[in-house]
Scaffold this active site. Structure first.
Site, PDB file in Angstrom:
ATOM      1  CG  ASP A   1      -1.672   1.296   1.435  1.00  0.00           C
ATOM      2  OD1 ASP A   1      -2.411   1.793   0.439  1.00  0.00           O
ATOM      3  OD2 ASP A   1      -1.429   1.806   2.660  1.00  0.00           O
TER       4      ASP A   1
HETATM    5 MG   LIG Z   1      -2.802   3.195   3.477  1.00  0.00          MG
END
Ligand SMILES: [Mg+2]
Length: 230
Positions: A9
């Site tokens: 991420d």
């Molecule tokens: Mg994040």
């Protein structure tokens, strides 16, 4: 080695989204006539923006609806005449794309891990924002590629987002992948939906979810130690 591909991420995992957002909303409100942007304004925008991203993750709104819902609310709250669709939205995207401060230890971690794994970014965001930030932060030199929801056509936690990423990488064997992120509702649920192992980066063990990450680490440095065990 158990894993070969690490899917990171971006925001709040490798890049400091809070500092980019704070700077972007401050520049935006300055441009539209608010000289003193207060912490309350930044917090209000942050909460409103997070609630919209939550709705997007739950497929309650589209990305376009998210984009155009952000600023009319801010304008009416702070007495700014809304300048019409697209103006503040475009300015904000530009200001946000200028923020690329890495999270603590992020650069050292990806540099180290890139010696043993293939690293990719998996991010819910806008192509021009995320690509510029990943490039200007310097992260890009350690990455094999990046997958941005706007480009893929699905957002985390939709399994199709990850299935498309794996297809493009060219190896569908899910057991060789690990998703690393800070969000239970996007990264960890995404891994659960797609059948891919996950590692939550969080100082607190989250509660109140009916699913769980495969691993939890409190920092990116701890992630290196975890991956050395396999
Ligand atoms: Mg994040």
């Amino acid at each position: 080695m158990k894993y070969r591909y690490l899917l990171f991420d971006c925001d709040r995992t490798l890049l400091d989204f809070n500092s980019a957002m704070r700077s972007a909303i401050t520049k935006l409100l300055n441009k539209y006539g608010i000289e003193n942007v207060t912490d309350e304004m930044v917090s209000f925008y942050d909460a409103w923006n997070n609630s919209l991203w939550g709705q997007l993750e739950r497929c309650e709104i589209t990305k376009e609806e998210l984009v155009f819902a952000r600023f009319p609310v801010i304008c009416s709250r702070y007495g700014i005449p809304y300048p019409g669709k697209g103006k503040m939205e475009t300015d904000y995207i530009l200001f946000l794309s200028e923020g690329h401060k890495p999270m603590p230890d992020a650069m050292e971690t990806v540099k180290e891990l890139s010696k043993s794994f293939e690293l990719y970014i998996v991010s819910n965001g806008f192509i021009e924002v995320q690509n510029r930030r990943v490039k200007e932060s310097g992260l890009i030199q350690y990455l094999k590629g990046s997958f941005i929801s706007e480009e893929i056509g699905f957002s985390k936690p939709d399994a199709r987002f990850f299935e498309e990423a794996l297809r493009q990488i060219g190896n569908p064997d899910k057991s060789q992948y690990l998703i690393i992120g800070d969000s239970m509702t996007a990264d960890i649920l995404g891994g659960v939906n797609a059948g891919i192992d996950t590692c939550l980066v969080s100082e607190k063990i989250p509660s109140g979810y009916d699913y769980a990450p495969t691993y939890v680490v409190s920092s990116l440095t701890e992630l290196i130690n975890l991956l050395r065990k396999f």
